[in-house]
Write a protein that holds these residues in place. Structure first.
Motif, mmCIF file in Angstrom:
data_model
loop_
_atom_site.group_PDB
_atom_site.id
_atom_site.type_symbol
_atom_site.label_atom_id
_atom_site.label_comp_id
_atom_site.label_asym_id
_atom_site.label_seq_id
_atom_site.Cartn_x
_atom_site.Cartn_y
_atom_site.Cartn_z
ATOM 1 N N HIS A 136 -1.484 0.092 -8.874
ATOM 2 C CA HIS A 136 -0.589 -1.031 -8.600
ATOM 3 C C HIS A 136 -1.322 -2.326 -8.929
ATOM 4 O O HIS A 136 -2.522 -2.444 -8.688
ATOM 5 C CB HIS A 136 -0.187 -1.007 -7.122
ATOM 6 C CG HIS A 136 0.917 -1.952 -6.763
ATOM 7 N ND1 HIS A 136 0.699 -3.298 -6.580
ATOM 8 C CD2 HIS A 136 2.243 -1.745 -6.560
ATOM 9 C CE1 HIS A 136 1.845 -3.882 -6.272
ATOM 10 N NE2 HIS A 136 2.796 -2.967 -6.257
ATOM 11 N N HIS A 138 -4.932 -2.559 5.817
ATOM 12 C CA HIS A 138 -4.034 -2.738 4.671
ATOM 13 C C HIS A 138 -3.519 -4.171 4.539
ATOM 14 O O HIS A 138 -2.847 -4.501 3.564
ATOM 15 C CB HIS A 138 -2.882 -1.727 4.706
ATOM 16 C CG HIS A 138 -1.883 -1.898 5.798
ATOM 17 N ND1 HIS A 138 -1.873 -1.128 6.942
ATOM 18 C CD2 HIS A 138 -0.815 -2.716 5.915
ATOM 19 C CE1 HIS A 138 -0.858 -1.467 7.702
ATOM 20 N NE2 HIS A 138 -0.197 -2.438 7.102
ATOM 21 N N SER A 142 0.810 -1.219 0.000
ATOM 22 C CA SER A 142 0.000 0.000 0.000
ATOM 23 C C SER A 142 0.841 1.266 0.000
ATOM 24 O O SER A 142 0.458 2.273 -0.597
ATOM 25 C CB SER A 142 -0.937 0.019 1.217
ATOM 26 O OG SER A 142 -2.023 -0.867 1.042
ATOM 27 N N THR A 201 -10.843 1.409 2.547
ATOM 28 C CA THR A 201 -10.901 0.880 1.187
ATOM 29 C C THR A 201 -11.186 1.956 0.142
ATOM 30 O O THR A 201 -10.708 1.874 -0.990
ATOM 31 C CB THR A 201 -11.970 -0.224 1.070
ATOM 32 O OG1 THR A 201 -13.254 0.321 1.358
ATOM 33 C CG2 THR A 201 -11.667 -1.373 2.026
ATOM 34 N N HIS A 239 -3.541 -3.725 -6.184
ATOM 35 C CA HIS A 239 -4.572 -2.878 -5.573
ATOM 36 C C HIS A 239 -5.883 -3.655 -5.399
ATOM 37 O O HIS A 239 -6.320 -4.374 -6.290
ATOM 38 C CB HIS A 239 -4.827 -1.649 -6.433
ATOM 39 C CG HIS A 239 -5.961 -0.790 -5.946
ATOM 40 N ND1 HIS A 239 -5.853 0.006 -4.838
ATOM 41 C CD2 HIS A 239 -7.231 -0.638 -6.407
ATOM 42 C CE1 HIS A 239 -6.998 0.652 -4.632
ATOM 43 N NE2 HIS A 239 -7.855 0.264 -5.582
ATOM 44 N N ASN A 270 -4.395 -0.661 -0.656
ATOM 45 C CA ASN A 270 -4.876 0.600 -1.206
ATOM 46 C C ASN A 270 -3.725 1.304 -1.917
ATOM 47 O O ASN A 270 -2.995 2.097 -1.329
ATOM 48 C CB ASN A 270 -5.461 1.483 -0.104
ATOM 49 C CG ASN A 270 -6.362 2.556 -0.680
ATOM 50 O OD1 ASN A 270 -5.993 3.243 -1.617
ATOM 51 N ND2 ASN A 270 -7.558 2.693 -0.114
ATOM 52 N N HIS A 271 -3.566 0.957 -3.180
ATOM 53 C CA HIS A 271 -2.481 1.513 -3.997
ATOM 54 C C HIS A 271 -2.976 1.582 -5.439
ATOM 55 O O HIS A 271 -2.605 0.758 -6.274
ATOM 56 C CB HIS A 271 -1.225 0.638 -3.885
ATOM 57 C CG HIS A 271 0.012 1.276 -4.418
ATOM 58 N ND1 HIS A 271 1.272 0.854 -4.070
ATOM 59 C CD2 HIS A 271 0.210 2.310 -5.284
ATOM 60 C CE1 HIS A 271 2.173 1.587 -4.678
ATOM 61 N NE2 HIS A 271 1.551 2.476 -5.436
ATOM 62 N N PRO A 272 -3.850 2.558 -5.764
ATOM 63 C CA PRO A 272 -4.411 2.646 -7.108
ATOM 64 C C PRO A 272 -3.327 2.630 -8.183
ATOM 65 O O PRO A 272 -2.304 3.300 -8.065
ATOM 66 C CB PRO A 272 -5.155 3.987 -7.085
ATOM 67 C CG PRO A 272 -5.514 4.185 -5.653
ATOM 68 C CD PRO A 272 -4.354 3.622 -4.877
ATOM 69 N N GLY A 307 -8.518 5.439 1.889
ATOM 70 C CA GLY A 307 -7.108 5.182 2.188
ATOM 71 C C GLY A 307 -6.611 5.980 3.377
ATOM 72 O O GLY A 307 -5.423 6.320 3.469
#
Length: 309
Positions: A148, A139, A78, A185, A151, A144-146, A188
């Protein structure tokens, strides 16, 4: 705090969990089930052989750099590569290894092997609050890593209670059923970084579990915080414990100078009352002088009650 941010979400659309009914703030904590309980000291510490709570004041902000773990901490997914103050050992390392992990309370803590959406694998920690429910960081269950490839909800988590290196005294169980809240979610926001793992067995009835509760600031500031989990800087799958007084609180987080490292995301920050253990926060973050966890407030409490049902 924004109640909408605590709206429960699930990776199982048909199992969306509504918030529990409104309850009085700071109601009595949910009780844990102990089995054969280990003794805890009157000072709020676990009685662990070889562990002595340090009496010095830590003033140094020098950060300790751990060796490379075999698998990365789930937080990396994340947040990217470890930040300068990722889950941190401050000054001398006070942690002690727990070797009697098959005993209560140590068997309540579970080592996690997490498989993300893209097949990448990570490590984390969780703790039982009921026969089929473990609490962890948001996490851990939702990356939460748009942008990636990992994600979103993770694929699966292998749960290994009381793990001691290669030894799995209670075996393992794999889950694909997870919970978190919109504050994590969708937004973030680290203030809402908590979640749960629902397992398809009643393994928690064998290990026992911890209670949890929402307490006022003044009470928490007099409390000794305990953390035990599975840090990635130590031999894989070994459990390590540390404790110290709570440093400060705000409406959504609890801060403490308790040594942790990557891999312990999702660990219980718990207190001991008359020999029983109660979660007060979910460990998730580090800092230059203190680490921190998501505070169990009334909305968090309500979700945990619903998730353990």
């Amino acid at each position: 705090m924004t109640r909408d941010q605590h709206t429960s979400v699930s990776n199982q659309p048909e199992e969306q969990v509504a918030l529990a009914a409104e309850q009085a703030l700071f109601q009595p904590p949910s009780e844990g089930v102990e089995g054969t309980a280990a003794q805890a000291g009157s000072n709020g510490l676990e009685q662990v052989e070889g562990y002595v709570r340090p009496e010095y004041d830590r003033m140094s902000t020098e950060l300790w750099t751990p060796p490379t773990a075999e698998l990365p901490d789930i937080g990396v997914a994340s947040f990217g590569p470890p930040r300068p103050a990722a889950e941190t050992v401050h000054g001398p390392d006070d942690r002690v290894q727990i070797t009697n992990t098959a005993d209560y309370p140590w068997r309540v803590h579970a080592s996690l092997l997490i498989t993300a959406a893209n097949g990448d694998r990570y490590i984390g920690t969780a703790w039982f609050i009921g026969p089929h429910t473990l609490v962890t960081a948001g996490h851990v269950v939702f990356i939460n890593h748009p942008g990636h490839p990992d994600h979103g909800w993770v694929q699966s988590i292998q749960v290994m209670p009381g793990r001691n290196g290669p030894s799995l005294p209670f075996g393992s169980v794999t889950s694909t059923n997870f919970r978190s809240v919109r504050g994590w979610t969708v937004s973030g926001d680290e203030n809402y970084d908590y979640g749960a793992i629902i397992i398809p067995t009643e393994l928690g009835a064998t290990t026992g579990w911890f209670g949890f509760g929402a307490w006022p600031d003044a009470d928490l500031l007099k409390t000794t915080g305990n953390i035990s989990g599975y840090p990635g800087d130590k031999p894989p799958g070994t459990q390590w414990y540390d404790a110290r007084g709570i440093s400060s609180v705000n409406p959504l987080k609890v801060y403490y100078d308790i040594d942790t490292a990557g891999g312990q995301s999702g660990s219980a920050v718990y207190r001991v009352i008359n020999g029983s253990r109660y979660g007060i926060a979910v460990h998730a973050y580090g800092g230059a002088t203190v680490n921190s966890g998501t505070r169990i407030t009334q909305p968090v409490y309500d979700n945990l009650v619903a998730w353990k049902a």
